[in-house]
Design an enzyme around this catalytic site. Structure first.
Site, short mmCIF file in Angstrom:
data_model
loop_
_atom_site.label_atom_id
_atom_site.label_comp_id
_atom_site.label_asym_id
_atom_site.label_seq_id
_atom_site.Cartn_x
_atom_site.Cartn_y
_atom_site.Cartn_z
N SER A 154 0.83 -1.20 0.00
CA SER A 154 0.00 0.00 0.00
C SER A 154 0.87 1.26 0.00
O SER A 154 1.62 1.48 -0.94
CB SER A 154 -0.96 -0.05 1.20
OG SER A 154 -1.95 0.94 1.10
N ASP A 233 -10.32 -5.56 -3.05
CA ASP A 233 -9.68 -4.48 -2.28
C ASP A 233 -10.54 -3.23 -2.39
O ASP A 233 -10.71 -2.68 -3.48
CB ASP A 233 -8.29 -4.24 -2.85
CG ASP A 233 -7.45 -3.25 -2.06
OD1 ASP A 233 -8.03 -2.35 -1.44
OD2 ASP A 233 -6.21 -3.39 -2.09
N HIS A 266 -7.42 -5.94 0.96
CA HIS A 266 -6.22 -5.11 1.11
C HIS A 266 -5.33 -5.54 2.29
O HIS A 266 -4.27 -4.95 2.49
CB HIS A 266 -6.65 -3.65 1.30
CG HIS A 266 -5.57 -2.64 1.09
ND1 HIS A 266 -5.01 -2.39 -0.15
CD2 HIS A 266 -4.92 -1.80 1.95
CE1 HIS A 266 -4.09 -1.45 -0.05
NE2 HIS A 266 -4.00 -1.07 1.21
#
Length: 286
Positions: A154, A233, A266
């Site tokens: 991320s 996600d 995620h």
């Protein structure tokens, strides 16, 4: 072991050793924490190392506790390094603006050097990692400075891509999980960059993986980059934009394996599911 490297805890792990450290950072001017896993092969000599950059809200413990990486790293003979994701401590906590939002300030260093006050005093994660942490660890621990790879998740995936592209030759391998690929074109990046770097968007491109890739005339990682992205996600549509990085790689003939996985979100269940693939990707190149 340098006297200024303080071991906070130490744990036997898959024949190797897991440590959590604190040291006084001269670059940041505050105590910083990081974690290191040394595989059993490090008892015999210097081993290749992987630098992992964590995402928003995470710290130096998150990856080592949640990713399930040590067993595979021990088999492959890879050291693992994971720094904190931002400065912390009393000096930072006293900055009210540093703790107001979960996606800006504490736990959200974005792996860059801030130029705007008050952030420029402590938010210097790029210089910390490149000029202090890596030289410190490769001199103090059995890690081969010429065989370092980088990956992240991320915000940390953003950091891995940008640092790898900004410092050609420093990292021999590169991968990412659900990275923020085009921070100049997403709310997370626009918020962080306007706060840390100011409103002149021309200064932002030095920290955007798509822009950095397009600045190269030839493929910076001819042996390939690996990215995994979950299709469940919730941040994918608005924040991550892997298709833009895919296009940037095509423009300079950079080999990219971008895998899209149905059903994965995620979080670290997703990361743990594909961790072995990433460590093998790096081991083959280191």
């Amino acid at each position: 072991m340098p006297s200024h490297l303080k071991i906070l805890s130490e744990h036997a792990c898959f024949g190797g050793i897991q440590r959590f450290y604190e040291h006084g950072s001269t670059v940041i001017g505050l105590p910083m924490r990081f974690s290191v896993f040394l595989p059993p092969q490090a008892k015999l000599g210097a081993v290749p190392a992987l630098l992992y950059l964590a995402g928003l809200t995470c710290n130096e413990e998150t990856f080592m506790i949640k990713a399930g990486a040590q067993r595979i790293a021990a088999e492959l003979g890879l050291a693992l390094i994971s720094p904190d994701s931002s400065p912390r401590g009393d000096a930072v906590q006293s900055m009210a603006c540093a703790t107001t939002d979960w996606d800006f300030g504490v736990g959200a260093g974005f792996y860059l050097d801030a130029t705007q006050t008050p952030w420029s005093q402590y938010w210097r994660m790029e210089s910390y990692i490149m000029k202090e942490l890596l030289p410190l660890l490769t001199s103090a621990l059995p890690m081969d400075a010429n065989r370092i790879g980088i990956f992240g998740h991320s915000m940390g995936g953003h950091g891995a891509l940008t640092l790898a592209l900004k410092y050609p030759g420093r990292f021999k391998s590169l991968s990412a999980f659900a990275p923020i690929c085009a921070p100049t074109k997403c709310p997370w990046g626009e918020k962080a960059f306007s706060g840390y770097l100011g409103l002149d968007r021309n200064t932002w491109t030095a920290h955007d993986a798509c822009s950095l890739m397009q600045m190269h005339s030839t493929a910076p990682f001819p042996n390939g980059i690996l990215i995994d992205q979950g299709l469940a996600d919730k941040f994918l549509p608005e924040q991550l934009h892997p298709h833009l990085f895919e296009a940037a790689c095509v423009s300079v003939s950079q080999p990219l394996t971008l895998r899209r996985h149905a059903g994965y979100d995620h979080g670290y269940y997703f990361i743990a599911s594909f961790m072995q693939d990433h460590l093998q990707h790096h081991a083959a190149r280191l």
